[in-house]
Design a protein around this motif. Structure first.
Motif, PDB file in Angstrom:
ATOM      1  N   VAL A  14      41.019  45.131   4.434  1.00 22.87           N
ATOM      2  CA  VAL A  14      41.201  43.684   4.316  1.00 22.87           C
ATOM      3  C   VAL A  14      40.102  43.136   3.420  1.00 22.87           C
ATOM      4  N   PRO A  15      40.399  42.351   2.409  1.00 23.91           N
ATOM      5  CA  PRO A  15      39.353  41.704   1.614  1.00 23.91           C
ATOM      6  C   PRO A  15      38.494  40.822   2.517  1.00 23.91           C
ATOM      7  N   VAL A  16      37.210  40.785   2.253  1.00 22.44           N
ATOM      8  CA  VAL A  16      36.311  40.041   3.136  1.00 22.44           C
ATOM      9  C   VAL A  16      36.697  38.558   3.186  1.00 22.44           C
ATOM     10  N   GLU A  17      37.246  38.034   2.093  1.00 15.88           N
ATOM     11  CA  GLU A  17      37.640  36.630   2.093  1.00 15.88           C
ATOM     12  C   GLU A  17      38.747  36.347   3.093  1.00 15.88           C
ATOM     13  N   GLU A  18      39.499  37.402   3.446  1.00 10.09           N
ATOM     14  CA  GLU A  18      40.594  37.249   4.394  1.00 10.09           C
ATOM     15  C   GLU A  18      40.226  37.745   5.795  1.00 10.09           C
ATOM     16  N   ALA A  19      38.927  38.070   5.991  1.00 12.50           N
ATOM     17  CA  ALA A  19      38.529  38.709   7.243  1.00 12.50           C
ATOM     18  C   ALA A  19      38.019  37.726   8.291  1.00 12.50           C
ATOM     19  N   VAL A  20      37.973  36.449   7.954  1.00 13.54           N
ATOM     20  CA  VAL A  20      37.452  35.464   8.911  1.00 13.54           C
ATOM     21  C   VAL A  20      38.292  35.502  10.187  1.00 13.54           C
ATOM     22  N   GLY A  21      37.581  35.619  11.330  1.00 17.01           N
ATOM     23  CA  GLY A  21      38.273  35.690  12.603  1.00 17.01           C
ATOM     24  C   GLY A  21      38.568  37.101  13.060  1.00 17.01           C
ATOM     25  N   MET A  22      38.360  38.079  12.182  1.00 17.57           N
ATOM     26  CA  MET A  22      38.620  39.470  12.550  1.00 17.57           C
ATOM     27  C   MET A  22      37.358  40.107  13.143  1.00 17.57           C
ATOM     28  N   VAL A  23      37.562  41.172  13.907  1.00 20.69           N
ATOM     29  CA  VAL A  23      36.461  41.842  14.605  1.00 20.69           C
ATOM     30  C   VAL A  23      36.068  43.107  13.851  1.00 20.69           C
ATOM     31  N   LEU A  24      34.755  43.275  13.620  1.00 25.62           N
ATOM     32  CA  LEU A  24      34.267  44.484  12.964  1.00 25.62           C
ATOM     33  C   LEU A  24      34.366  45.678  13.917  1.00 25.62           C
ATOM     34  N   PRO A  25      34.935  46.787  13.481  1.00 30.60           N
ATOM     35  CA  PRO A  25      35.078  47.954  14.359  1.00 30.60           C
ATOM     36  C   PRO A  25      33.848  48.841  14.383  1.00 30.60           C
ATOM     37  N   HIS A  26      32.840  48.566  13.560  1.00 28.59           N
ATOM     38  CA  HIS A  26      31.635  49.390  13.533  1.00 28.59           C
ATOM     39  C   HIS A  26      30.493  48.559  12.964  1.00 28.59           C
ATOM     40  N   ASP A  27      29.258  49.038  13.193  1.00 23.81           N
ATOM     41  CA  ASP A  27      28.088  48.350  12.645  1.00 23.81           C
ATOM     42  C   ASP A  27      28.100  48.421  11.121  1.00 23.81           C
ATOM     43  N   LEU A  28      27.611  47.382  10.491  1.00 24.41           N
ATOM     44  CA  LEU A  28      27.410  47.376   9.048  1.00 24.41           C
ATOM     45  C   LEU A  28      25.905  47.386   8.803  1.00 24.41           C
ATOM     46  N   THR A  29      25.425  48.430   8.123  1.00 20.65           N
ATOM     47  CA  THR A  29      23.995  48.637   7.944  1.00 20.65           C
ATOM     48  C   THR A  29      23.482  47.923   6.699  1.00 20.65           C
ATOM     49  N   GLU A  30      22.286  47.369   6.856  1.00 21.76           N
ATOM     50  CA  GLU A  30      21.611  46.735   5.729  1.00 21.76           C
ATOM     51  C   GLU A  30      20.268  47.416   5.525  1.00 21.76           C
ATOM     52  N   ILE A  31      19.937  47.696   4.262  1.00 24.39           N
ATOM     53  CA  ILE A  31      18.654  48.307   3.924  1.00 24.39           C
ATOM     54  C   ILE A  31      17.960  47.431   2.895  1.00 24.39           C
ATOM     55  N   ARG A  32      16.777  46.947   3.273  1.00 21.18           N
ATOM     56  CA  ARG A  32      15.924  46.233   2.336  1.00 21.18           C
ATOM     57  C   ARG A  32      14.640  47.048   2.234  1.00 21.18           C
ATOM     58  N   PRO A  33      14.480  47.823   1.148  1.00 22.97           N
ATOM     59  CA  PRO A  33      13.348  48.763   1.033  1.00 22.97           C
ATOM     60  C   PRO A  33      12.017  48.112   1.381  1.00 22.97           C
ATOM     61  N   GLY A  34      11.315  48.784   2.284  1.00 20.78           N
ATOM     62  CA  GLY A  34      10.013  48.306   2.707  1.00 20.78           C
ATOM     63  C   GLY A  34      10.038  47.161   3.685  1.00 20.78           C
ATOM     64  N   GLU A  35      11.216  46.648   4.024  1.00 21.24           N
ATOM     65  CA  GLU A  35      11.315  45.488   4.908  1.00 21.24           C
ATOM     66  C   GLU A  35      12.141  45.762   6.163  1.00 21.24           C
ATOM     67  N   PHE A  36      13.344  46.317   5.960  1.00 19.38           N
ATOM     68  CA  PHE A  36      14.276  46.370   7.086  1.00 19.38           C
ATOM     69  C   PHE A  36      15.335  47.435   6.851  1.00 19.38           C
ATOM     70  N   LYS A  37      15.663  48.126   7.916  1.00 19.35           N
ATOM     71  CA  LYS A  37      16.833  49.023   7.921  1.00 19.35           C
ATOM     72  C   LYS A  37      17.455  48.920   9.290  1.00 19.35           C
ATOM     73  N   GLY A  38      18.703  48.482   9.351  1.00 17.27           N
ATOM     74  CA  GLY A  38      19.374  48.335  10.623  1.00 17.27           C
ATOM     75  C   GLY A  38      20.696  47.624  10.446  1.00 17.27           C
ATOM     76  N   PRO A  39      21.349  47.330  11.557  1.00 17.37           N
ATOM     77  CA  PRO A  39      22.653  46.682  11.471  1.00 17.37           C
ATOM     78  C   PRO A  39      22.535  45.206  11.087  1.00 17.37           C
ATOM     79  N   ALA A  40      23.195  44.858  10.004  1.00 22.71           N
ATOM     80  CA  ALA A  40      23.293  43.437   9.646  1.00 22.71           C
ATOM     81  C   ALA A  40      24.336  42.752  10.516  1.00 22.71           C
ATOM     82  N   PHE A  41      25.400  43.484  10.838  1.00 21.89           N
ATOM     83  CA  PHE A  41      26.458  42.988  11.714  1.00 21.89           C
ATOM     84  C   PHE A  41      26.803  44.095  12.694  1.00 21.89           C
TER      85      PHE A  41
END
Length: 343
Positions: free
Chosen positions: A6-33
Motif C-alpha cells: 500500500v502506498p504510504v499516502e493511502e495507509a492512513v488508518g492502517m495498522v503496521l504489522p511489524h516495527d519500522l527501524t530508524e537509524i541516525r548514525p551516532g544518535e539513535f537506532k531503534g523502532p520509529a514505529f
C-alpha cells in the motif's frame, strides 16, 4: 502469508504489522514505529524520510506465526534453568539474560540443529564462562516476518531433547583452601609469588579462602595440609607448585596419596600443561603449576568456573580445551574478551 503493498499516502488508518527501524548514525537506532501502530496523516513525512514509500499489510494463514510470536515460542523452548527473557519482543528479537550468577552452559549441538533449520536465528555467547545476574547471554528471532508454525514445533522438539539449550548453573562451592608448596618459599629463601595472584582470583568469585598454608616439598606434609583443609570444611583445595617431573616436585604424588577419583594430570593448554584436577566425592583438588604465579591468565581461569558449578571434569573435558587453549599473551590482556579458551 499473503501481503499486499500500500502506498504510504493511502495507509492512513492502517495498522503496521511489524516495527519500522530508524537509524541516525551516532544518535539513535531503534523502532520509529512499533508493530500495531495506526498510521496517521502526520506520520507520512516521517515514513518518507525512512525511505518507506510503501508499507505491507499482512494476511497470516492459520498455520503461520508472526515474527514476534515465533520469537517467544523460541525463547520459551530454549531458555533453561537460570536464564530469563522479556516477554516484550523488540523488532522481532528476544534477548536472554542470566537470572543468577553462575556458569553459562550452551548445548552446542542443539544450538547447531536449531540454526540449521533456517529462518530461525539463535546466537549465544561462548559457554563455560562465569556470568553475573542480568548479563546478556544470547539473542534469538525468526528471520522472516512470518514463519510456518511447524518450524517452531521442530525447535521445540530439539529443545525437549536437551538438558537446556541455554542454562546458568548455580554455584556449588563457596569455600576454598590454598596450599603453597616449595622449599624455597617455606624456608624463606625467596618471597612467595603465588598468594598475591591466587587470593584475588579466588575472592573475585566470591569465595571464602582458608590459608594460604605454606609447606615444604615433602610428600607427606603436603598430603596432610590438604587433608587439614578438607577437614575444615572447604569445598575446593588449590595446591600450587611442585607439579613438574623434577625429583623434588612431589605435589602430584601427595595428591594421589589421597586416592581421589578421577584424577587427571596434564592438559593441552598453554599456559597450564602440568595442571591437575582431582576429586574426593564432591570436593575438588586443583594442582596449579608454576605458570599460575607469573601468567595472569592460565588454564585455571578456564577450569575454575566449571569446578565451582560442581562439574566433575575428566580427561575428556581437559582434552577438549586444546582447541582455543593457546594463549597469545597479548600486551594488554582482555580476557575473557579474547579467543583463549573459546574452542
Amino acid at each position: 502469508m499473503r501481503a499486499r503493498t500500500v502506498p504510504v499516502e493511502e495507509a492512513v488508518g492502517m495498522v503496521l504489522p511489524h516495527d519500522l527501524t530508524e537509524i541516525r548514525p551516532g544518535e539513535f537506532k531503534g523502532p520509529a514505529f512499533r508493530k500495531g501502530h495506526v498510521v496517521r496523516e502526520e506520520d507520512i513525512p516521517h515514513l518518507k524520510r525512512l525511505g518507506k514509500d510503501h508499507i505491507y499489510v499482512l494476511e497470516i494463514d492459520p498455520d503461520e506465526l508472526h515474527e514476534d510470536q515465533a520469537a517467544l515460542r523460541l525463547a520459551r523452548a530454549v531458555a533453561g534453568e537460570g536464564v530469563t527473557f522479556s516477554e516484550e519482543v523488540r523488532e522481532g528479537k528476544v534477548t536472554f539474560r542470566a537470572a543468577r550468577e553462575g556458569l553459562f552452559k550452551v548445548d552446542v549441538e542443539a544450538l547447531y540443529r536449531i540454526n540449521l533449520l533456517g529462518e530461525i536465528a539463535l546466537s549465544s555467547r561462548h559457554g563455560n564462562f562465569w556470568v553475573q545476574k542480568g548479563e546478556p547471554l544470547a539473542g534469538g528471532r525468526a528471520i522472516p516476518l512470518v514463519v510456518k508454525e511447524s518450524l517452531l514445533e521442530e525447535v521445540e522438539r530439539i529443545a525437549a531433547q536437551s538438558p537446556g539449550v541455554l542454562r546458568v548453573l548455580p554455584r556449588r562451592m563457596s569455600r576454598a583452601g590454598l596450599v603453597i608448596t616449595g622449599n624455597e618459599v617455606y624456608y624463606g629463601r625467596i618471597q612467595d609469588a603465588f598468594a598475591p595472584v591466587m587470593l584475588p582470583k579466588l575472592r573475585a568469585y566470591g569465595l571464602e579462602v582458608l590459608g594460604p598454608e605454606f609447606v615444604p616439598d615433602d610428600r607427606e606434609r603436603i598430603r596432610q595440609a590438604i587433608e587439614a583443609m578438607l577437614q575444615e570444611g572447604v569445598d575446593l583445595v588449590l595446591v600450587t607448585g611442585g607439579m613438574s617431573v623434577d625429583p623434588d616436585d612431589v605435589t602430584r604424588a601427595a595428591i594421589a596419596d589421597l586416592n581421589p577419583h578421577p584424577l587427571t594430570y596434564g592438559a593441552p593448554v598453554l599456559p597450564g600443561n602440568m595442571f591437575l584436577v582431582a576429586y574426593l566425592g564432591e570436593k575438588a583438588i586443583l594442582g596449579v603449576p608454576a605458570c599460575g604465579m607469573y601468567h595472569g591468565v592460565t588454564i585455571l581461569d578456564l577450569v575454575l568456573p566449571r569446578v565451582l558449578a560442581g562439574e566433575i571434569l575428566t580427561r575428556k573435558d581437559l582434552a577438549a580445551l586444546g582447541h582455543g587453549g593457546y594463549c597469545l599473551h597479548c600486551k594488554e590482556c582482555r580476557f575473557p574478551v579474547c579467543p583463549f579458551g573459546r574452542g
